[in-house]
Design a protein around this motif. Structure first.
Motif, PDB file in Angstrom:
ATOM      1  N   MET A  60      33.363 -25.647 -31.169  1.00  0.00           N
ATOM      2  CA  MET A  60      33.613 -26.074 -32.547  1.00  0.00           C
ATOM      3  C   MET A  60      32.551 -27.064 -33.014  1.00  0.00           C
ATOM      4  N   THR A  64      30.514 -26.080 -36.329  1.00  0.00           N
ATOM      5  CA  THR A  64      30.547 -26.951 -37.505  1.00  0.00           C
ATOM      6  C   THR A  64      29.178 -27.611 -37.719  1.00  0.00           C
ATOM      7  N   ASP A 165      30.533 -25.458 -42.965  1.00  0.00           N
ATOM      8  CA  ASP A 165      31.646 -26.116 -43.656  1.00  0.00           C
ATOM      9  C   ASP A 165      32.937 -25.669 -42.977  1.00  0.00           C
ATOM     10  N   ARG A 166      33.984 -26.479 -43.128  1.00  0.00           N
ATOM     11  CA  ARG A 166      35.268 -26.149 -42.513  1.00  0.00           C
ATOM     12  C   ARG A 166      36.355 -26.423 -43.525  1.00  0.00           C
ATOM     13  N   ASP A 173      42.529 -22.179 -40.897  1.00  0.00           N
ATOM     14  CA  ASP A 173      41.344 -22.914 -40.483  1.00  0.00           C
ATOM     15  C   ASP A 173      40.166 -21.947 -40.616  1.00  0.00           C
ATOM     16  N   VAL A 175      36.016 -21.816 -40.537  1.00  0.00           N
ATOM     17  CA  VAL A 175      34.695 -22.425 -40.363  1.00  0.00           C
ATOM     18  C   VAL A 175      33.677 -21.364 -40.753  1.00  0.00           C
ATOM     19  N   ASN A 236      40.375 -20.158 -35.406  1.00  0.00           N
ATOM     20  CA  ASN A 236      39.990 -20.306 -34.001  1.00  0.00           C
ATOM     21  C   ASN A 236      40.208 -19.003 -33.234  1.00  0.00           C
TER      22      ASN A 236
ATOM     23  N   ARG B  25      35.487 -33.168 -46.957  1.00  0.00           N
ATOM     24  CA  ARG B  25      35.445 -32.255 -45.799  1.00  0.00           C
ATOM     25  C   ARG B  25      34.373 -32.733 -44.808  1.00  0.00           C
ATOM     26  N   ARG B  27      32.812 -34.626 -41.437  1.00  0.00           N
ATOM     27  CA  ARG B  27      33.096 -34.909 -40.029  1.00  0.00           C
ATOM     28  C   ARG B  27      32.343 -36.158 -39.588  1.00  0.00           C
ATOM     29  N   GLN B  42      39.266 -32.521 -39.978  1.00  0.00           N
ATOM     30  CA  GLN B  42      37.938 -32.013 -39.642  1.00  0.00           C
ATOM     31  C   GLN B  42      37.528 -32.275 -38.192  1.00  0.00           C
ATOM     32  N   THR B  46      40.491 -30.340 -33.858  1.00  0.00           N
ATOM     33  CA  THR B  46      39.802 -29.469 -32.909  1.00  0.00           C
ATOM     34  C   THR B  46      40.472 -29.507 -31.533  1.00  0.00           C
TER      35      THR B  46
END
Lengths: 465, 227
Positions: A60, A64, A165-166, A173, A175, A236, B25, B27, B42, B46
């Motif tokens: 991830m 990202t 971008d996410r 979810d 991405v 995911n 958005r 991180r 963000q 995870t």
């Protein structure tokens, strides 16, 4: 050099590393500039701390756009409080060959303790949405041979800039992103694809030149072309990606290419596609995917003078591969298995048939498997298998008695990571078949060899900071 | 202009657009303008899941504790302890020290509130029924012969927690076991700095010391089975 002297050198080297480490006792990791950016240790992103194997979090982080962490936003011009986003990797080794005759392994590192690989990394978070992975590598023993000497090489290595971008909802979810890079499959986040499998340590493999692989797995796709791609990862679970790669011979994008692309095939725009299913359950994670590329490779090659022969006829390589991964990640046990089964249909231009190749079309099937276990992110063992079968073609594969490309190799390895950024290991590449034969009837430069003559073993130490 | 040049130009344009900061958005863990909610989405999601307990319905890696419904005061304390490095268990150092190093008190509070308000769900992992039963007995009655009080006394009859005392119901058994080991100062704190991995959990030091390794696993298995 006697074994005793070698051991004493290794001890001295380890002591040097320990001194260096004592100066920098804080976080350092696989690509330590990323570790400095997130403040985490190797094991957060890498399975048992073993790069380049990515954990779920590591995947991830990459998808990202390498943007997680606290590098300042350029817009706000904050002062950089952390170390500069640069890392260094140094690898020394002593290698042994079953055969060190000039002309086969030349003056390859058969008897010396050498510093073999130096890599510099830069990149990480650039803005909230943009990040990079930039690698520059110098190798004492490159891929080309001048007379009996293997020439050193240095140049741009795996390099990628990403925008990502996410978007998260209560139950969703997504991405997504775009990238520019210099090798197909470099963008991938599972260690099943060509760029991120069987590359755990850089070394001089005496059998590489005689062991054909698919075009997608070959040096022809490495840093000799530029790709632009887009990808999406939903919940995911589902991953899709498309890209187009092309050789560039002038203009700004050439900075992405290795300086030594002379002699590499020129690639017309060639599409790359990737689909994968990912499932994570507690400490377990699974991936099953398919990826492929149709590569249009000119028979004219890139030229160092900037004049490249785009007029040459074109060979077409259609590669498709099934790939899968299983990981178990829960301290103190780390385990990973990867597999890839590739099928290639190669169609050669008419002017090549009878001169470079015997057949107008060939097939090549490649199998790759590896398994890795790491205990407490310190002690590890790995076993890798790679094998190829394909069409017999006496001109393309002149070494074996019947023009067969078939080969098989097993590579066991053990390693120890006394600190998270130091790895000391021993690996052995054991060829059981080459040129379609397991016997001693391989013809190379007028001398006969057996597959075992290409065996390579290596005691290495790598340091990264 | 060749096709590749067009593609590169478009990419450059996309990159230029991306250069604009996007705090909703982001991180970026070093930007105080990014809200705790955005960071939860963000970054934290995870490993801890979007809702603090699962990702798309599947269980999280037990390395990462379930956070849904956790006590806000406890979460705030722990984030602060990661931030100032006073919580020193291995996973805290590997994963959390860095991520929390620049969080502001406001972001920490918002993160704690966000997870406290998420709905806890049953843990799909199942322990050995015999161990679960033994763990239940320990949880309700303690182990008086070893001077271990009943866990329920502080953590609540349903292990729901209370203020600074954490919710334990439905937590990963592996995580709970490792934390019980982190509390344990069995080897003597003078000679073993790791014995103080969680120096603020003074009460738990003695309790963990009184539990055998097997009892720690039993009570962890029981707590994981609670809803």
């Amino acid at each position: 050099m006697s074994l005793r002297r070698f051991v004493s050198m290794l001890t001295a080297g380890s002591a040097f590393v320990a001194v260096v480490l004592s100066l920098f006792p804080s976080t350092a990791s696989a690509v330590p500039l990323y570790a400095r950016q997130t403040g985490q240790k190797c094991v957060a992103c890498h399975v048992g701390g073993v790069y380049p194997l990515l954990t779920s979090f590591g995947r991830m982080f990459k998808l990202t756009g390498y943007t997680m962490g606290d590098r300042p936003n350029l817009n706000e011009l904050e002062v950089q409080k952390d170390a500069p986003p640069i890392s260094i990797m140094l690898q020394g080794a002593r290698q042994y060959y079953a055969n060190t005759s000039n002309g086969l392994n030349g003056a390859a590192p058969g008897s010396a303790m050498d510093m073999q690989v130096l890599s510099l990394f830069a990149g990480g978070k650039i803005t909230d949405n943009i990040g990079a992975f930039i690698q520059w590598t110098g190798q004492k023993y490159g891929d080309t041979q001048t007379g009996s000497q293997w020439t050193s090489a240095s140049g741009i290595d795996n390099t990628e800039v990403r925008y990502a971008d996410r978007i998260l909802g209560p139950d969703s979810d997504l991405v997504y992103g775009v990238y520019v890079n210099n090798r197909s499959t470099m963008s991938d986040v599972w260690n099943t694809t060509e760029n991120w499998s069987n590359v755990f340590v850089g070394f001089f493999n005496g059998g590489n030149a005689q062991a054909p692989v698919t075009f997608l797995d070959s040096a022809a796709t490495q840093h000799g072309m530029v790709g632009v791609g887009a990808y999406a990862f939903k919940d995911n679970t589902w991953y899709g990606e498309m890209a187009v790669y092309k050789s560039v011979t002038h203009g700004p994008a050439t900075f992405l290419l290795t300086a030594g692309t002379t002699g590499m095939p020129l690639i017309d725009p060639s599409p790359y596609v990737r689909l994968a299913y990912n499932k994570e359950m507690g400490p377990h994670s699974f991936e099953l995917g398919i990826h492929g590329m149709v590569s249009y490779a000119h028979n004219g090659t890139a030229d160092s003078g900037g004049i490249s022969d785009w007029a040459g006829t074109v060979n077409t390589y259609r590669d498709v591969a099934l790939d899968g991964q299983y990981q178990y990640v829960l301290e103190p046990h780390y385990f990973a298995v990867h597999g890839r089964f590739s099928h290639e249909n190669a169609s050669f231009a008419a002017d090549q048939v009878g001169s470079a190749v015997s057949n107008p079309t060939n097939i090549l099937n490649e199998t790759y498997l590896d398994a890795t276990y790491v205990y407490k992110a310190k002690y590890g063992a790995m076993l890798m298998y790679q094998g190829v079968t394909g069409s017999t073609d006496a001109l393309l594969n002149p070494m074996g008695p019947a023009g067969s490309p078939d080969w098989k190799a097993w590579t066991p390895q053990i390693f120890w990571a006394p600190w998270q950024n130091v790895r000391i290991g021993y690996q052995y590449v054991f060829y059981t078949q080459m040129g379609g034969t397991t016997g001693g009837n391989l013809n190379f430069g007028g001398t006969t060899y057996s597959p075992h003559d290409f065996n390579t073993s290596m005691l290495y130490a790598s340091f990264i900071y | 202009m060749t096709r590749i040049s067009k593609i590169l130009t478009l990419s450059a344009l996309a990159l230029a657009v991306g250069a604009c900061a996007n705090v909703d958005r982001s991180r970026n863990l070093g930007n105080p303008q990014v809200s705790g909610y955005t960071l939860a989405q963000q970054v934290c999601s995870t490993c801890h899941g979007g809702n603090g307990i699962n990702a798309n319905g599947t269980a999280l890696n037990p390395t990462f504790p379930n956070l849904a419904g956790q006590q806000a005061i406890y979460l705030e304390t722990e984030l602060q302890e990661f931030h100032d490095h006073s919580r020193r268990d291995a996973a805290a150092q590997d994963m959390m020290w860095g991520l929390t190093r620049q969080l502001t008190p406001e972001q920490i509070k918002a993160l704690a509130e966000f997870y406290a308000h998420q709905k806890p769900l049953p843990n799909p992992a199942q322990g050995d029924p015999v161990a679960v039963a033994a763990g239940q007995k320990l949880f309700i009655e303690g182990a008086p012969e070893r001077s271990v009080p009943a866990c329920a006394t502080c953590h609540g009859a349903r292990a729901e927690g209370n203020g600074p005392v954490p919710r334990l119901a439905g937590q990963h058994a592996d995580y709970l076991y490792k934390q019980l080991m982190a509390f344990n100062d069995d080897v003597g704190r003078e000679n073993h700095p790791e014995a103080q991995e969680r120096p603020h959990a003074v009460v738990m030091e003695g309790i963990a010391h009184g539990l055998t390794d097997e009892q720690k696993r039993q009570v962890a298995d029981y707590l994981q089975s609670l809803q």
